[in-house]
Design a protein around this motif. Sequence first.
Motif, mmCIF file in Angstrom:
data_model
loop_
_atom_site.group_PDB
_atom_site.id
_atom_site.type_symbol
_atom_site.label_atom_id
_atom_site.label_comp_id
_atom_site.label_asym_id
_atom_site.label_seq_id
_atom_site.Cartn_x
_atom_site.Cartn_y
_atom_site.Cartn_z
ATOM 1 N N TYR A 278 0.831 -1.209 0.000
ATOM 2 C CA TYR A 278 0.000 0.000 0.000
ATOM 3 C C TYR A 278 0.861 1.253 0.000
ATOM 4 O O TYR A 278 0.624 2.194 -0.768
ATOM 5 C CB TYR A 278 -0.924 -0.009 1.216
ATOM 6 N N TRP A 279 1.883 1.282 0.877
ATOM 7 C CA TRP A 279 2.737 2.466 0.941
ATOM 8 C C TRP A 279 3.583 2.610 -0.321
ATOM 9 O O TRP A 279 3.846 3.733 -0.770
ATOM 10 C CB TRP A 279 3.638 2.408 2.166
ATOM 11 N N ARG A 280 3.978 1.495 -0.905
ATOM 12 C CA ARG A 280 4.838 1.564 -2.078
ATOM 13 C C ARG A 280 4.080 2.033 -3.312
ATOM 14 O O ARG A 280 4.610 2.834 -4.100
ATOM 15 C CB ARG A 280 5.461 0.197 -2.338
ATOM 16 N N HIS A 281 2.864 1.569 -3.507
ATOM 17 C CA HIS A 281 2.129 1.850 -4.739
ATOM 18 C C HIS A 281 1.078 2.950 -4.592
ATOM 19 O O HIS A 281 0.624 3.489 -5.603
ATOM 20 C CB HIS A 281 1.444 0.570 -5.242
ATOM 21 N N VAL A 282 0.672 3.293 -3.355
ATOM 22 C CA VAL A 282 -0.380 4.290 -3.160
ATOM 23 C C VAL A 282 0.109 5.431 -2.272
ATOM 24 O O VAL A 282 0.116 6.595 -2.692
ATOM 25 C CB VAL A 282 -1.644 3.642 -2.560
ATOM 26 N N GLY A 283 0.495 5.088 -1.031
ATOM 27 C CA GLY A 283 0.798 6.132 -0.066
ATOM 28 C C GLY A 283 1.975 7.013 -0.447
ATOM 29 O O GLY A 283 1.845 8.246 -0.532
ATOM 30 N N LEU A 284 3.121 6.391 -0.702
ATOM 31 C CA LEU A 284 4.311 7.183 -1.027
ATOM 32 C C LEU A 284 4.191 7.948 -2.341
ATOM 33 O O LEU A 284 4.630 9.101 -2.416
ATOM 34 C CB LEU A 284 5.551 6.278 -1.028
ATOM 35 N N PRO A 285 3.633 7.367 -3.422
ATOM 36 C CA PRO A 285 3.465 8.179 -4.635
ATOM 37 C C PRO A 285 2.577 9.403 -4.429
ATOM 38 O O PRO A 285 2.828 10.465 -5.003
ATOM 39 C CB PRO A 285 2.823 7.186 -5.626
ATOM 40 N N VAL A 286 1.538 9.274 -3.602
ATOM 41 C CA VAL A 286 0.678 10.424 -3.338
ATOM 42 C C VAL A 286 1.392 11.453 -2.467
ATOM 43 O O VAL A 286 1.261 12.666 -2.667
ATOM 44 C CB VAL A 286 -0.636 9.964 -2.678
ATOM 45 N N LEU A 287 2.163 10.968 -1.496
ATOM 46 C CA LEU A 287 2.859 11.870 -0.579
ATOM 47 C C LEU A 287 4.160 12.421 -1.137
ATOM 48 O O LEU A 287 4.719 13.357 -0.563
ATOM 49 C CB LEU A 287 3.169 11.142 0.736
ATOM 50 N N ALA A 288 4.657 11.834 -2.223
ATOM 51 C CA ALA A 288 5.967 12.229 -2.752
ATOM 52 C C ALA A 288 6.077 13.737 -3.015
ATOM 53 O O ALA A 288 7.072 14.357 -2.606
ATOM 54 C CB ALA A 288 6.288 11.437 -4.015
ATOM 55 N N PRO A 289 5.099 14.383 -3.670
ATOM 56 C CA PRO A 289 5.236 15.840 -3.866
ATOM 57 C C PRO A 289 5.312 16.611 -2.559
ATOM 58 O O PRO A 289 6.095 17.555 -2.434
ATOM 59 C CB PRO A 289 3.979 16.200 -4.667
ATOM 60 N N SER A 290 4.511 16.210 -1.555
ATOM 61 C CA SER A 290 4.553 16.909 -0.260
ATOM 62 C C SER A 290 5.874 16.684 0.450
ATOM 63 O O SER A 290 6.439 17.607 1.051
ATOM 64 C CB SER A 290 3.402 16.435 0.628
ATOM 65 N N LEU A 291 6.394 15.459 0.389
ATOM 66 C CA LEU A 291 7.668 15.173 1.050
ATOM 67 C C LEU A 291 8.814 15.902 0.372
ATOM 68 O O LEU A 291 9.684 16.462 1.047
ATOM 69 C CB LEU A 291 7.918 13.662 1.054
ATOM 70 N N LEU A 292 8.813 15.906 -0.948
ATOM 71 C CA LEU A 292 9.861 16.638 -1.660
ATOM 72 C C LEU A 292 9.734 18.137 -1.423
ATOM 73 O O LEU A 292 10.735 18.842 -1.277
ATOM 74 C CB LEU A 292 9.793 16.328 -3.149
ATOM 75 N N GLY A 293 8.482 18.617 -1.380
ATOM 76 C CA GLY A 293 8.287 20.028 -1.068
ATOM 77 C C GLY A 293 8.752 20.381 0.328
ATOM 78 O O GLY A 293 9.343 21.443 0.553
ATOM 79 N N GLY A 294 8.520 19.482 1.302
ATOM 80 C CA GLY A 294 9.032 19.705 2.654
ATOM 81 C C GLY A 294 10.542 19.715 2.697
ATOM 82 O O GLY A 294 11.149 20.526 3.396
ATOM 83 N N PHE A 295 11.169 18.809 1.943
ATOM 84 C CA PHE A 295 12.633 18.798 1.879
ATOM 85 C C PHE A 295 13.173 20.109 1.324
ATOM 86 O O PHE A 295 14.141 20.671 1.845
ATOM 87 C CB PHE A 295 13.096 17.628 1.013
ATOM 88 N N VAL A 296 12.546 20.593 0.271
ATOM 89 C CA VAL A 296 12.995 21.856 -0.328
ATOM 90 C C VAL A 296 12.802 23.009 0.651
ATOM 91 O O VAL A 296 13.647 23.909 0.761
ATOM 92 C CB VAL A 296 12.226 22.107 -1.641
ATOM 93 N N LEU A 297 11.681 22.997 1.380
ATOM 94 C CA LEU A 297 11.442 24.046 2.376
ATOM 95 C C LEU A 297 12.492 24.016 3.477
ATOM 96 O O LEU A 297 13.013 25.063 3.894
ATOM 97 C CB LEU A 297 10.045 23.870 2.973
ATOM 98 N N LEU A 298 12.840 22.825 3.949
ATOM 99 C CA LEU A 298 13.877 22.708 4.984
ATOM 100 C C LEU A 298 15.229 23.137 4.446
ATOM 101 O O LEU A 298 16.022 23.766 5.160
ATOM 102 C CB LEU A 298 13.946 21.270 5.486
ATOM 103 N N PHE A 299 15.507 22.793 3.204
ATOM 104 C CA PHE A 299 16.778 23.209 2.596
ATOM 105 C C PHE A 299 16.882 24.734 2.565
ATOM 106 O O PHE A 299 17.918 25.305 2.924
ATOM 107 C CB PHE A 299 16.886 22.641 1.190
ATOM 108 N N GLY A 300 15.831 25.389 2.131
ATOM 109 C CA GLY A 300 15.855 26.843 2.083
ATOM 110 C C GLY A 300 15.972 27.470 3.459
ATOM 111 O O GLY A 300 16.671 28.483 3.640
ATOM 112 N N THR A 301 15.312 26.880 4.465
ATOM 113 C CA THR A 301 15.402 27.403 5.826
ATOM 114 C C THR A 301 16.818 27.296 6.366
ATOM 115 O O THR A 301 17.350 28.243 6.968
ATOM 116 C CB THR A 301 14.426 26.651 6.733
ATOM 117 N N ALA A 302 17.438 26.135 6.180
ATOM 118 C CA ALA A 302 18.815 25.958 6.662
ATOM 119 C C ALA A 302 19.798 26.798 5.867
ATOM 120 O O ALA A 302 20.779 27.305 6.424
ATOM 121 C CB ALA A 302 19.194 24.473 6.576
#
Length: 301
Positions: A209-233
């Motif tokens: 479920y996480w491999r085929h549904v959860g993570l693909p749906v969350l991937a943009p939010s997780l990558l966006g969070g990473f970019v936000l943290l990168f800019g903050t640091a």
Amino acid sequence: MSAPTTPHPEGTAGGTTPRRRRRGPRTWLATLPLLVFTGFCFGIPLAAIAFGAVTRTDPATGATSVTGEHLARSLQGPYLGSLTGSVQLSALTALLATLTGVLIAQALVTSRSTALRSAALTASGVLANFGGVPLAFAFIATAGISGVVTRLADLTGLGWDLYSFTGLTVVYLYFLIPLMVLVTVPALDGLRPQWREAARNNGATGWQYWRHVGLPVLAPSLLGGFVLLFGTAFAAHATAAALVGGSVPLVTLKIADALSGNVLTGQENVALALGLDMILIAGLVMAVYLPLQRRSARWLR
């Protein structure tokens, strides 16, 4: 025999597609104060930085000429090392904070205790905004050379050094992890229970479920969070300045040294060029962050 029916034109009462209202001048007038404020607070400083980065003033005659010397120097020697150091520190702390923050956020979402979730989110909101000199002093008092935790756990004998790249990484994680928790919890809440039930009814395991549904749906939010943290640091300055000074090469510290003349005098334009380099990197970060946020919003709203 009944007369043939005439299809209703689009936008009429019998139509299936409502007509979109055109945005009149009142809509743009409503955003005019925001545009003026943005242009005044961000446009003027940006123009001043860009002008100073590409110009040179002759002290004898006062004549101003266009030059690329400052931008070239900002990408050479210790200045390039400071840019590289900031990128490395920001990428490492953003990656570690993303992984840790996602695990904590998932634990909060799946927890049945509303009090625990409320307390954790409240603490994350406080810690995410706790930085600067107070944060540096707190770590010096606890994990510095003579800190309480350093003496009790004998961290010095284990090779611990707060005033280093590793120590600064730990300090940055203190406010980046709570920030990632705040960003990730709404995204995890947006995962619909029907998706998990449908996957379970089709014989999928939790990992599938996480491999085929959860993570693909969350991937943009997780990558966006990473970019936000990168800019903050990447833009952080006060904490590093109070904690490590110039022992760790960071672009924000190098800009402060160039503007104050701690190392060499007359390097103000090089500092402006470094600031322009930071703005370009931040622009690239935002160019990645905004599309990811729009894409994740389509799935999680």
